[in-house]
Design a protein around this motif. Structure first.
Motif, PDB file in Angstrom:
ATOM      1  N   PHE A   1       0.820  -1.211   0.000  1.00 39.70           N
ATOM      2  CA  PHE A   1       0.000   0.000   0.000  1.00 39.70           C
ATOM      3  C   PHE A   1       0.859   1.268   0.000  1.00 39.70           C
ATOM      4  N   SER A   2       2.167   1.125   0.273  1.00 39.78           N
ATOM      5  CA  SER A   2       2.973   2.332   0.470  1.00 39.78           C
ATOM      6  C   SER A   2       3.277   3.048  -0.858  1.00 39.78           C
ATOM      7  N   PRO A   3       2.885   4.328  -0.971  1.00 37.39           N
ATOM      8  CA  PRO A   3       3.193   5.069  -2.192  1.00 37.39           C
ATOM      9  C   PRO A   3       4.693   5.280  -2.355  1.00 37.39           C
ATOM     10  N   TYR A   4       5.406   5.234  -1.235  1.00 33.53           N
ATOM     11  CA  TYR A   4       6.858   5.474  -1.270  1.00 33.53           C
ATOM     12  C   TYR A   4       7.580   4.208  -1.725  1.00 33.53           C
ATOM     13  N   VAL A   5       7.066   3.056  -1.297  1.00 31.00           N
ATOM     14  CA  VAL A   5       7.613   1.793  -1.829  1.00 31.00           C
ATOM     15  C   VAL A   5       7.355   1.734  -3.332  1.00 31.00           C
TER      16      VAL A   5
ATOM     17  N   ASN B   1       5.567  -6.752   8.000  1.00 31.27           N
ATOM     18  CA  ASN B   1       4.172  -6.473   8.322  1.00 31.27           C
ATOM     19  C   ASN B   1       4.119  -5.309   9.324  1.00 31.27           C
ATOM     20  N   LEU B   2       3.690  -4.158   8.834  1.00 33.71           N
ATOM     21  CA  LEU B   2       3.673  -2.961   9.685  1.00 33.71           C
ATOM     22  C   LEU B   2       2.606  -3.094  10.770  1.00 33.71           C
ATOM     23  N   ASP B   3       1.474  -3.746  10.432  1.00 28.05           N
ATOM     24  CA  ASP B   3       0.392  -3.893  11.419  1.00 28.05           C
ATOM     25  C   ASP B   3       0.864  -4.723  12.623  1.00 28.05           C
TER      26      ASP B   3
ATOM     27  N   GLU C   1       6.453  -5.531  12.773  1.00 23.17           N
ATOM     28  CA  GLU C   1       7.717  -6.230  12.457  1.00 23.17           C
ATOM     29  C   GLU C   1       8.853  -5.252  12.180  1.00 23.17           C
ATOM     30  N   HIS C   2       8.475  -4.046  11.709  1.00 20.94           N
ATOM     31  CA  HIS C   2       9.516  -3.046  11.389  1.00 20.94           C
ATOM     32  C   HIS C   2      10.109  -2.437  12.656  1.00 20.94           C
ATOM     33  N   LEU C   3       9.495  -2.731  13.796  1.00 21.08           N
ATOM     34  CA  LEU C   3      10.003  -2.168  15.057  1.00 21.08           C
ATOM     35  C   LEU C   3      10.799  -3.193  15.852  1.00 21.08           C
TER      36      LEU C   3
ATOM     37  N   THR D   1      15.644   3.982   9.599  1.00 18.52           N
ATOM     38  CA  THR D   1      14.521   4.826  10.054  1.00 18.52           C
ATOM     39  C   THR D   1      13.325   4.001  10.525  1.00 18.52           C
ATOM     40  N   ARG D   2      13.453   2.663  10.485  1.00 17.23           N
ATOM     41  CA  ARG D   2      12.365   1.753  10.868  1.00 17.23           C
ATOM     42  C   ARG D   2      11.137   1.969  10.001  1.00 17.23           C
ATOM     43  N   ARG D   3      11.376   2.377   8.754  1.00 22.26           N
ATOM     44  CA  ARG D   3      10.260   2.580   7.840  1.00 22.26           C
ATOM     45  C   ARG D   3      10.564   1.922   6.501  1.00 22.26           C
ATOM     46  N   VAL D   4       9.512   1.687   5.736  1.00 20.89           N
ATOM     47  CA  VAL D   4       9.682   1.243   4.348  1.00 20.89           C
ATOM     48  C   VAL D   4       9.326   2.416   3.448  1.00 20.89           C
ATOM     49  N   PRO D   5       9.944   2.485   2.261  1.00 18.87           N
ATOM     50  CA  PRO D   5      10.855   1.520   1.674  1.00 18.87           C
ATOM     51  C   PRO D   5      12.239   1.550   2.313  1.00 18.87           C
ATOM     52  N   LEU D   6      12.890   0.390   2.206  1.00 19.64           N
ATOM     53  CA  LEU D   6      14.289   0.275   2.589  1.00 19.64           C
ATOM     54  C   LEU D   6      14.959  -0.482   1.441  1.00 19.64           C
TER      55      LEU D   6
ATOM     56  N   SER E   1      17.187   4.266   3.437  1.00 24.88           N
ATOM     57  CA  SER E   1      15.740   4.484   3.462  1.00 24.88           C
ATOM     58  C   SER E   1      15.435   5.878   2.938  1.00 24.88           C
ATOM     59  N   GLU E   2      14.165   6.234   2.899  1.00 29.04           N
ATOM     60  CA  GLU E   2      13.619   7.480   2.324  1.00 29.04           C
ATOM     61  C   GLU E   2      13.609   7.366   0.806  1.00 29.04           C
ATOM     62  N   SER E   3      12.396   7.275   0.289  1.00 27.41           N
ATOM     63  CA  SER E   3      12.225   6.930  -1.131  1.00 27.41           C
ATOM     64  C   SER E   3      12.956   7.862  -2.094  1.00 27.41           C
ATOM     65  N   SER E   4      12.912   9.178  -1.853  1.00 29.86           N
ATOM     66  CA  SER E   4      13.550  10.045  -2.847  1.00 29.86           C
ATOM     67  C   SER E   4      15.074   9.977  -2.729  1.00 29.86           C
TER      68      SER E   4
ATOM     69  N   LEU F   1       5.149  16.619  -2.545  1.00 34.71           N
ATOM     70  CA  LEU F   1       4.134  15.557  -2.430  1.00 34.71           C
ATOM     71  C   LEU F   1       4.311  14.752  -1.146  1.00 34.71           C
ATOM     72  N   ARG F   2       5.541  14.743  -0.600  1.00 32.76           N
ATOM     73  CA  ARG F   2       5.800  13.966   0.609  1.00 32.76           C
ATOM     74  C   ARG F   2       5.597  14.768   1.887  1.00 32.76           C
ATOM     75  N   SER F   3       5.441  16.091   1.772  1.00 28.98           N
ATOM     76  CA  SER F   3       5.388  16.892   2.998  1.00 28.98           C
ATOM     77  C   SER F   3       4.138  17.753   3.097  1.00 28.98           C
TER      78      SER F   3
HETATM   79  N1  GSH Z   1       9.306  10.013   3.602  1.00 32.82           N
HETATM   80  C1  GSH Z   1       9.345   8.554   3.641  1.00 32.82           C
HETATM   81  C2  GSH Z   1       7.989   8.030   4.106  1.00 32.82           C
HETATM   82  C3  GSH Z   1       8.064   6.542   4.420  1.00 32.82           C
HETATM   83  C4  GSH Z   1       6.808   6.083   5.171  1.00 32.82           C
HETATM   84  O1  GSH Z   1       6.001   6.896   5.653  1.00 32.82           O
HETATM   85  N2  GSH Z   1       6.673   4.755   5.286  1.00 32.82           N
HETATM   86  C5  GSH Z   1       5.562   4.201   6.011  1.00 32.82           C
HETATM   87  C6  GSH Z   1       4.759   3.268   5.112  1.00 32.82           C
HETATM   88  S1  GSH Z   1       3.915   4.198   3.876  1.00 32.82           S
HETATM   89  C7  GSH Z   1       6.093   3.395   7.183  1.00 32.82           C
HETATM   90  O2  GSH Z   1       7.092   2.710   7.084  1.00 32.82           O
HETATM   91  N3  GSH Z   1       5.405   3.483   8.323  1.00 32.82           N
HETATM   92  C8  GSH Z   1       5.737   2.782   9.504  1.00 32.82           C
HETATM   93  C9  GSH Z   1       6.186   3.696  10.612  1.00 32.82           C
HETATM   94  O3  GSH Z   1       6.435   4.893  10.361  1.00 32.82           O
HETATM   95  O4  GSH Z   1       6.272   3.197  11.755  1.00 32.82           O
HETATM   96  C10 GSH Z   1       9.738   8.025   2.255  1.00 32.82           C
HETATM   97  O5  GSH Z   1       9.565   8.770   1.275  1.00 32.82           O
HETATM   98  O6  GSH Z   1      10.252   6.903   2.152  1.00 32.82           O
END
Ligand code: GSH
Length: 214
Positions: free
Chosen positions: A15-19, A39-41, A44-46, A56-61, A70-73, A109-111
Motif C-alpha cells: 500500500f505504500s506510495p513510497y515503496v 508487516n507494519l500492522d 515487524e519493522h520495530l 529509520t524503521r520505515r519502508v521503503p528500505l 531508506s527514504e524513497s527520494s 508531495l511527501r510533505s
Molecule cells: N518520507 C518517507 C515516508 C516513508 C513512510 O512513511 N513509510 C511508512 C509506510 S507508507 C512506514 O514505514 N510506516 C511505519 C512507521 O512509520 O512506523 C519516504 O519517502 O520513504
C-alpha cells in the motif's frame, strides 16, 4: 563491475506510495532486485532484528549489498547516480532546472497535502476502498493540488518535463487518490494520471498489490 545484490523492503500490503516510487525506479532502471516484506500492522519493522531498524524503521528500505538506505527520494537519487546514463535510463531529467523541479515536486508531495493523504489513503487505489466525502480541509488540499498540477502541466504534454521522470509517477499517484475515490478531478489532470498509470513499471506494482488482495 559486477552487479550488486539489491533487495527492496516493502510493507506486506503493498500500500505504500513510497515503496511504489522505489519499485518503479528499480523497474525503470531495469535492475534485478528481490522484494521482501515486513508487516507494519504486526510491528515487524520495530523489531531490532529487522535490517531497517538501525535506519529509520520505515519502508521503503533498499539494501545494495551491505549498504542500507531508506527514504524513497534519497533512494531514487542514489540509484540515478550509481546507475547513470548512458548505460541506464534516467529517473531525473538531465537539465539542472528540470531536475531541481522534479525534486521539488517529490519533496512537496511527501510533505504537503496531508488531508488528501489522510482522507484518501492508497487503499482506495490498491484495494478499492470507499471513503466519506472530503472534508473542508480535504477539499482545500485538493484545490491546491489541482492548481499546482495544472500549472505544471499547462503545456498540455503527457509528461511533466518532456521525457518521463519519477515525479510523474508520484504526482499521478497523488491525483489518483482522488480519481479512484470518485472525487471531481479536472479532465486534463485525470487524463494525465490515467496515462501515467498505464506505464508498465506502475502496472507491475499494481499487479503485486492485487495479488496480495486476491
Ligand atoms: N518520507 C518517507 C515516508 C516513508 C513512510 O512513511 N513509510 C511508512 C509506510 S507508507 C512506514 O514505514 N510506516 C511505519 C512507521 O512509520 O512506523 C519516504 O519517502 O520513504
Amino acid at each position: 563491475m559486477s552487479q550488486p545484490t539489491l533487495t527492496l523492503w516493502s510493507d506486506s500490503d503493498f500500500f505504500s506510495p513510497y515503496v511504489m516510487s522505489v519499485y518503479v525506479a528499480l523497474q525503470e532502471k531495469g535492475l534485478p532486485f528481490s522484494l521482501k516484506t515486513v508487516n507494519l500492522d504486526l510491528g515487524e519493522h520495530l523489531q531490532a532484528g529487522w535490517r531497517g531498524y538501525a535506519a529509520t524503521r520505515r519502508v521503503p528500505l533498499l539494501e545494495v549489498d551491505d549498504f542500507v538506505l531508506s527514504e524513497s527520494s534519497a533512494i531514487a537519487e542514489y540509484l540515478d547516480e550509481r546507475f547513470a546514463p548512458p548505460e541506464w535510463e534516467r529517473l531525473y531529467p538531465h537539465d539542472p532546472q528540470k531536475r531541481a523541479l522534479t525534486r521539488q515536486i517529490q519533496a512537496w508531495l511527501r510533505s504537503d497535502l496531508g488531508p488528501i493523504r489522510e482522507e484518501r489513503p492508497t487503499s482506495v487505489i490498491f484495494a478499492g476502498e470507499k471513503k466519506a466525502p472530503l472534508t473542508e480541509a480535504g477539499r482545500k488540499s485538493a484545490a491546491k493540488l489541482f492548481d499546482t498540477a495544472s500549472a505544471l502541466l499547462a503545456h498540455g504534454r503527457p509528461n511533466l518535463f518532456g521525457e518521463w521522470c519519477l515525479a510523474d509517477t508520484d504526482l499521478a499517484l497523488m491525483l489518483n487518490r482522488l480519481v479512484f475515490s470518485g472525487d471531481a478531478v479536472p479532465e486534463l489532470l485525470a487524463d494525465y494520471a490515467a496515462f501515467q498509470w498505464q506505464r508498465a513499471s506502475v502496472q507491475r506494482y499494481v499487479a503485486l498489490s492485487a495479488k496480495r488482495a486476491g
